[in-house]
Every structure is written in C-alpha cells, then in structure tokens.
Design an enzyme around this catalytic site. Structure first.
Site, short mmCIF file in Angstrom:
data_model
loop_
_atom_site.label_atom_id
_atom_site.label_comp_id
_atom_site.label_asym_id
_atom_site.label_seq_id
_atom_site.Cartn_x
_atom_site.Cartn_y
_atom_site.Cartn_z
N ARG A 99 10.32 -3.31 6.59
CA ARG A 99 11.46 -4.04 7.15
C ARG A 99 11.29 -5.53 6.92
O ARG A 99 11.74 -6.35 7.72
CB ARG A 99 11.60 -3.76 8.63
CG ARG A 99 10.34 -4.07 9.45
CD ARG A 99 10.71 -4.10 10.91
NE ARG A 99 9.51 -4.19 11.74
CZ ARG A 99 9.55 -4.36 13.04
NH1 ARG A 99 10.71 -4.45 13.67
NH2 ARG A 99 8.44 -4.42 13.75
N LYS A 119 11.25 -10.79 8.54
CA LYS A 119 10.94 -9.51 9.19
C LYS A 119 12.21 -9.05 9.89
O LYS A 119 12.82 -9.84 10.63
CB LYS A 119 9.82 -9.77 10.21
CG LYS A 119 9.23 -8.57 10.88
CD LYS A 119 7.85 -8.97 11.41
CE LYS A 119 7.31 -8.03 12.43
NZ LYS A 119 5.96 -8.45 12.87
N GLY A 132 14.35 -0.29 9.28
CA GLY A 132 14.22 -1.58 8.60
C GLY A 132 14.63 -2.78 9.45
O GLY A 132 14.67 -3.90 8.96
N ARG A 182 9.29 -15.98 8.89
CA ARG A 182 7.89 -16.23 9.16
C ARG A 182 7.26 -17.02 8.03
O ARG A 182 7.58 -16.82 6.86
CB ARG A 182 7.19 -14.88 9.33
CG ARG A 182 5.73 -14.98 9.62
CD ARG A 182 5.23 -13.69 10.23
NE ARG A 182 5.00 -12.67 9.22
CZ ARG A 182 4.56 -11.43 9.53
NH1 ARG A 182 4.36 -11.08 10.79
NH2 ARG A 182 4.37 -10.56 8.57
N ASP A 262 -3.98 -3.18 7.69
CA ASP A 262 -2.80 -3.83 7.13
C ASP A 262 -2.36 -5.01 7.98
O ASP A 262 -1.48 -5.77 7.57
CB ASP A 262 -1.64 -2.83 6.98
CG ASP A 262 -1.36 -2.06 8.25
OD1 ASP A 262 -2.29 -1.41 8.77
OD2 ASP A 262 -0.22 -2.12 8.75
N ASP A 272 1.13 -10.38 12.49
CA ASP A 272 1.80 -9.20 13.02
C ASP A 272 1.61 -9.04 14.53
O ASP A 272 0.86 -8.20 15.02
CB ASP A 272 1.38 -7.93 12.26
CG ASP A 272 2.18 -7.79 10.97
OD1 ASP A 272 3.07 -8.64 10.73
OD2 ASP A 272 1.94 -6.85 10.20
P1 AMP Z 1 3.06 -2.90 12.09
O1 AMP Z 1 1.76 -2.20 12.42
O2 AMP Z 1 4.03 -2.97 13.21
O3 AMP Z 1 2.81 -4.26 11.51
O4 AMP Z 1 3.83 -2.04 10.96
C1 AMP Z 1 3.27 -0.94 10.31
C2 AMP Z 1 4.17 -0.46 9.18
O5 AMP Z 1 5.40 0.07 9.69
C3 AMP Z 1 4.56 -1.50 8.16
O6 AMP Z 1 4.54 -0.86 6.91
C4 AMP Z 1 5.97 -1.87 8.56
O7 AMP Z 1 6.72 -2.37 7.48
C5 AMP Z 1 6.51 -0.55 9.07
N1 AMP Z 1 7.61 -0.69 10.06
C6 AMP Z 1 7.51 -1.07 11.35
N2 AMP Z 1 8.73 -1.05 11.95
C7 AMP Z 1 9.63 -0.66 11.01
C8 AMP Z 1 11.05 -0.44 11.00
N3 AMP Z 1 11.81 -0.63 12.08
N4 AMP Z 1 11.61 -0.04 9.84
C9 AMP Z 1 10.87 0.15 8.72
N5 AMP Z 1 9.55 -0.02 8.67
C10 AMP Z 1 8.91 -0.42 9.80
MG MG Z 2 1.96 -4.93 10.05
#
Ligand code: AMP
Ligand code: MG
Length: 495
Positions: A99, A119, A132, A182, A262, A272
């Site tokens: 996203r 984001k 997304g 960001r 990540d 993040d």
């Molecule tokens: P995070 O641990 O929150 O930083 O995100 C982990 C993964 O989930 C990353 O690949 C993000 O891009 C994906 N992600 C989190 N929220 C969404 C969303 N609403 N739509 C699509 N991908 C998401």
């Molecule tokens: Mg992340």
C-alpha cells in the site's frame, strides 16, 4: 487567453529515481490511485523546507497532487519496492509495498539524498488481497509518534504530511481514508537484502545482491567503501547503527511492536510505526500489539530481537562476506558478536546521561547503579518518563515525587544515597529526560477527535512532543501518566 496562462497543476519537484535505476529488480513501476477529495490534515513545515520544498506550494492543489502521488512531474518514476521478511519469526519470501510507493529521491538542503514515499496510496501487485489503503487515525499516529522520536533525537523516518483522501476505508468499522507522505534516508530494509539474496540465488549470480550492497554503502555507510572488505564493513555499520537505535528506544521506553525483518532499516532509522507505544509503567514484559501473544516484541526483548534480525541480514549477505562459505559464516559470527558490547556501551552511555553523571565515571560504579535502578523501576512499575524527571527533583532536594512511587523504599533510599554521592547534575538530567512523550491515552484521545474531524487535540499534542524537554505551563496533563481507568492498552498493525 492561451492555455499557458492556466495555473500549473504539477509541482516542478526535482525527484530522482536512483533506486529505480540501480535496482530495477526491486522496483516495480506503479501509480497511486486517485484521491477523490484530497484535504491536507497536517504538514511538517520544517521538514518541507529542509527538502527544499515550499510549504505554501505544498498546500496548493498541485502540492496535494504531489502528496497523493496523483500529479507528479513527468520525469518521476514512482515504484512499489519489493522485499521479503521474517514476520514473527516466520519467513515470507514476498512482501513488498502493498500500500506504498516510492515517489523518488530528493537532495535536501544539506545535500543528503532523502526518499519521498507514500503510504496508503492504493493497491499494488504486492497487496496480497488487502485494500492498499490506510485510515486517518493510524497515519496521524505515525506522524505524531515519528515527530516525537525526531524531537527526542532518535533516528527515524519522518512524516511530511497526512492527507485525507475523501475515501471511506473498511476496517472493523468504516473509517475516513488517508495517506502519509514519508521521508527517509532510504527505505532499504533487512528484508530488501533477503529478497535480493533469493533473486540472486534463482538467477545463479550475485550481481543484484552486490548492487544492492553497493547502493546501501553509497547511501548509508560510505566509509565502508574505503575498507579492504566493503561488504563486511557494511554489515558492521548496520550492526552499529541498530545497536545505537535500539538503545535509544530503551532509554525513552519505546516499544516498536512489530520488529519484523521487513521493518528494520539498513540506515538505522526507526521505520513503520504500527502497533508501537511508549511505556507508562516500566515493565520489560510490556507488549501493546494485539497480535503479539508470545511477547516476542516485548519492551525488554528488543535488543535480542535486533540481534536475531541482524543475523538474518548476515545470512542474506553471506556470499558477499567471503568466497568460502565457512569463512563467511565465521566473519558473520564475529560481526554479530560485537552487537552485545556496542549495545551495552550505547545503553550505558545514554543511562549515564539520564542520571546526570559525569562522562568519565568508573564503569565499576555505574554498572551496578544501573542494574539496581532497573530492578527498582520494574518492581515498582514506575511511570517510565516522569520517574527520571522526578529523580532530577530529588537532586534539587525534593525527594517526594520519586520516593512516592517506588515500592521498596529502603532499597531506593540506599540506591539514591550512592547515586547522589556521584554528584549528578539536575540541569543536565532535564536535558536528557523528556517531560512529554506521546502517551497512549493522549494519542488515543487526539486520534478519536481527529477521526471525527476535530484536529485541536492533535495539534496540541504535537506541540507538546515537539519540544519534549522544555516543561511549559498549560501542558501539565501531557506530563502525567495515564489515568488508572485507561486500562490495558492495545494497538493494531496494518491499519
Ligand atoms: P507492516 O508490518 O504493517 O509494515 O506491513 C507488512 C506488509 O503488509 C507490507 O508488505 C505492507 O505493504 C502490507 N500491508 C499492510 N497493510 C496493507 C493494506 N491495507 N493493503 C495492502 N498491503 C498492506
Ligand atoms: Mg512494514
């Protein structure tokens, strides 16, 4: 009137595309989705200026086009970045920006290269079924907490702006949608190396991994290039910046909440902000994330998790460390083995400053003082932030605020007598210990009102945490621990 008289709809921002050019395998060209009714909620003006951008222009329609990624200069090459990662210890070979988009890089007024990234900009090929999108509350949350971290002097990505999109976003309830712009010294993650290693393995050659490491050296650890083993020096550089970063989290009582590989940068910036929180009660076992059932990312576990994540980085970099696999493993182990002392030094140095003690103080005096203090703070579950300020008051002769919150008074009195004998400087303590951090109950209060359209409480909280060390009249409630009825605090990811 000719068409050239029409107002410009695109800001002429000199966005570069170095990441996209140098690492096309990790950069998927992509566009942001339309924002039906963009409305600027908050703009970080000093950051805009630092980037050579004009805050007034950013507030214009063209500015909103940039901040939503919907009207970019023709030379821009926005991309979704690919990466992998260990999430709660389990490996996901393909995560990537689900996203988010990297709009490109800008050279700031200090000649540093900074990423401009969005984001909440809509689905990408990495979205894996998710929408997304992002909601107003969590994007403002990242904004205020990263601003607080920056003001505390902790390396962090920063938030340039939060823009409401005018879309509704479906979560447990329907929420107003938003997008965060960001800024980071890069978005290279441990997971970027894991992904590049896997691709290199498939391709049967190391060119991509080497190119990624060279890109990381140029951007973050240029001193590594001049050494005999640049890639070992890169690994050492990342280990060093992460040791310092995690120590600084521990000083202020910050719990990241989702230290997946990540979500760990190569630059050493905090990234993040999801289910993160600042401690109220000091507690090594403190966990706020709704999904962290095992306490993997608990407050006191963060240094150990950082080591674990860095071992994953070393694994990914292994073929670059030495041609011989066994040799590479031993190089990696030697580098990883240094984390412990680097962390201990950074933590001890920060704690020395928090206790107002002189620089040259004998470790043999300092180390037991710190260990006993930690035990006193944990057993009494004292409020992490205000306790250090109350210790400065103790130095000035007012012992009650500190004595009033500890459980084991005889132990505390014995400890404070020894500490006072080392000659702490109360004014230096006030420069090292914040009065204001974004406390959970204040953040929730501000975000609830903001989601309903009232940003007054949000602006006030921002004002408090942007000057965290200066106690100011009128902000008394921002210095107080959460009221008893606030209860256990839970935070959520990916919202
Ligand atoms: P995070 O641990 O929150 O930083 O995100 C982990 C993964 O989930 C990353 O690949 C993000 O891009 C994906 N992600 C989190 N929220 C969404 C969303 N609403 N739509 C699509 N991908 C998401
Ligand atoms: Mg992340």
């Amino acid at each position: 009137m000719t068409s050239t008289d029409a107002p410009p709809t695109v800001l002429a921002v000199p966005l570069q595309h170095r990441f996209a050019d140098e690492l096309p395998e990790l950069a998927l060209p992509w566009q942001a989705e339309a924002a039906p009714e963009p409305r600027l909620l908050v703009l970080t003006e000093d950051l805009a200026t630092e980037l050579g951008l004009d805050p007034e222009e950013l507030r214009s329609d063209a500015g909103l086009g940039l901040l939503t990624g919907t009207a970019l200069p023709p030379t821009a090459q926005p991309v979704a970045q690919g990466y992998a990662g260990h999430q709660f210890g389990g490996y996901s070979p393909l995560l990537g920006d689900g996203r988010a988009l990297l709009l490109g890089e800008l050279v700031d007024t200090d000649a540093r290269l900074r990423d401009l990234h969005l984001k909440g900009s809509g689905r990408t090929p990495f979205s894996r079924g998710a929408d997304g999108r992002a909601a107003v509350g969590p994007m403002l949350r990242e904004h205020v907490i990263s601003e607080a971290m920056h003001a505390l002097g902790i390396p962090t990505t920063r938030a340039l702006a939060v823009v409401a999109t005018g879309r509704r976003v479906q979560r447990e309830t329907v929420l107003p949608g938003a997008l965060l712009a960001r800024v980071a010294s890069s978005h290279l993650r441990v997971g970027s190396f894991q992904y590049a290693r896997a691709l290199a393995h498939q391709a049967g050659d190391l060119a991509l991994l080497r190119r990624l490491a060279d890109h990381a050296i140029a951007r973050h650890h240029p001193e590594a290039a001049a050494t005999g083993s640049p890639y070992v020096a890169l690994l050492d550089g990342v280990i060093a910046v992460q040791a310092r970063l995690v120590a600084s989290w521990m000083h202020v009582g910050f719990v990241h909440g989702v230290m997946n590989t990540d979500n760990m940068t190569i630059s050493g910036e905090t990234i993040d902000y999801g289910p993160c929180a600042f401690l109220d009660a000091h507690d090594p076992a403190a966990v706020f994330s709704s999904i962290d059932h095992g306490g993997r990312y608990a407050f006191g576990n963060q240094p150990a998790v950082a080591t674990w994540n860095l071992a994953r980085l070393a694994e990914a970099m292994l073929p670059l460390l030495d041609e011989d696999e066994e040799g590479a493993v031993s190089v990696a182990q030697e580098s990883l083995g240094r984390f412990r002392d680097l962390y201990a030094d950074a933590w001890t140095e920060g704690m020395r400053a928090k206790l107002g003690l002189p620089g040259g103080l004998d470790r043999a005096v300092l180390t037991p003082l710190l260990a006993e203090l930690e035990a006193l703070m944990s057993s009494g579950r004292v409020d992490h932030t205000s306790f250090f300020r109350s210790l400065a008051r103790l130095v000035r002769g007012d012992a009650e605020p500190a004595r009033g919150v500890v459980l084991d008074l005889p132990a505390f009195d014995a400890w404070s007598e020894r500490w006072l004998a080392t000659g702490p400087d109360a004014d230096a303590m006030d420069r090292a210990n914040p009065v204001y951090v974004p406390r959970n109950h204040l953040v929730e209060e501000a975000l609830t009102a903001a989601t309903d359209g009232d940003l007054t409480a949000y602006q006030r909280l921002l004002e408090a945490v942007r000057a965290p060390y200066d106690e100011r009249p009128g902000l008394e409630r921002y210095a107080l621990p959460a009221p008893a009825d606030f209860g256990a605090y839970t935070t959520y990811c990916g919202t």
